[in-house]
Enzyme design. Structure first.
Site, PDB file in Angstrom:
ATOM      1  N   SER A   1     -26.898 -27.873  17.601  1.00 35.46           N
ATOM      2  CA  SER A   1     -27.246 -27.294  18.903  1.00 35.46           C
ATOM      3  C   SER A   1     -26.568 -25.958  19.167  1.00 35.46           C
ATOM      4  O   SER A   1     -27.127 -25.102  19.861  1.00 35.46           O
ATOM      5  CB  SER A   1     -26.925 -28.285  20.027  1.00 35.46           C
ATOM      6  OG  SER A   1     -25.592 -28.739  19.936  1.00 35.46           O
TER       7      SER A   1
ATOM      8  N   HIS B   1     -21.893 -25.406  22.698  1.00 34.55           N
ATOM      9  CA  HIS B   1     -23.077 -24.686  23.170  1.00 34.55           C
ATOM     10  C   HIS B   1     -22.711 -23.271  23.613  1.00 34.55           C
ATOM     11  O   HIS B   1     -23.444 -22.305  23.316  1.00 34.55           O
ATOM     12  CB  HIS B   1     -23.718 -25.450  24.332  1.00 34.55           C
ATOM     13  CG  HIS B   1     -24.247 -26.790  23.939  1.00 34.55           C
ATOM     14  ND1 HIS B   1     -24.570 -27.765  24.861  1.00 34.55           N
ATOM     15  CD2 HIS B   1     -24.498 -27.331  22.720  1.00 34.55           C
ATOM     16  CE1 HIS B   1     -25.015 -28.840  24.233  1.00 34.55           C
ATOM     17  NE2 HIS B   1     -24.975 -28.608  22.931  1.00 34.55           N
TER      18      HIS B   1
END
Length: 220
Positions: free
Chosen positions: A144, A195
């Site tokens: 991610s 992230h």
């Protein structure tokens, strides 16, 4: 960080269905290779998740640098794999056609390692600022972070678009920041620092010196 055993991997089956709907012939080679690698390592992990995840403790203190390569391509469960690889499928199709396969592969490789480094820096800073040693133990896996970086690139190369985040229409240049906060609020167990590291690396490429450095290293 153990996978749930003894059940049908519905997320994996749905991912394979999504890929079949797009058609292998319509997926650029590097994007297809990334999908295949992540699926293969989900089914045949190199090591248990606790031995491939990246953290300040494992990466910086213990010098287990191989985790920078292993952590992005291992996933906690089939739904973790599904959401990441469906995102990779669409981002890869758009970006690989724009950037061409060799450069896109170079970006994926550099981003995968660099995001792990930036992640450790962020966790180390949090540990020092908050005086909380638990941050050096936070161990992350998954693709991610790379996807957040690719989202920054995609928005850079396709300006002026509008993205839907939880039903809200957000200008694409702000979408990654809204999504960063939204994901953390909805799923507190996700890696906020991982992230954020992806967004920062994406900005280093689109607005900072990273692209020039990569071109210099590649001899372009």
């Amino acid at each position: 960080m153990q996978r749930r055993q003894g059940r049908v991997n519905a997320g994996l089956l749905l991912l394979l269905y999504q890929i079949s709907q797009v058609g292998l012939q319509n997926i650029p080679s590097v994007t297809l290779g990334v999908l295949a690698l992540n699926i293969f390592l989900f089914l045949n992990p190199v090591r248990p998740l606790a031995e491939v995840c990246i953290s300040v403790n494992e990466g910086f203190y213990r010098k287990n640098w191989q985790r920078l390569l292993l952590s992005p391509v291992h996933h906690a469960d089939d739904w973790h794999l599904y959401y990441n690889m469906v995102s990779m499928l669409w981002k890869g199709i758009m970006l690989e056609k724009k950037l061409k396969s060799i450069w896109f592969a170079y970006i994926i490789a550099v981003f995968s390692v660099l995001i792990g480094v930036v992640y450790m820096v962020l966790e180390f800073m949090l540990m020092k600022i908050l005086n909380d040693p638990s941050y050096e133990m936070n161990c992350a896996v998954g693709f991610s972070g790379v996807l957040f970086a690719l989202k920054v690139l995609n928005n850079h190369y396709n300006p002026g678009r509008v993205s839907s985040v939880l039903g809200w229409q957000i200008p694409s240049k702000y979408a990654c920041w809204v999504e960063l906060v939204a994901i953390h609020l909805i799923s507190p167990g996700t890696s906020f620092a991982g992230h954020l590291a992806g967004i920062l690396v994406g900005l280093m490429y689109t607005m900072g010196p990273l692209k020039k450095i990569m071109k210099a290293c590649a001899g372009i």
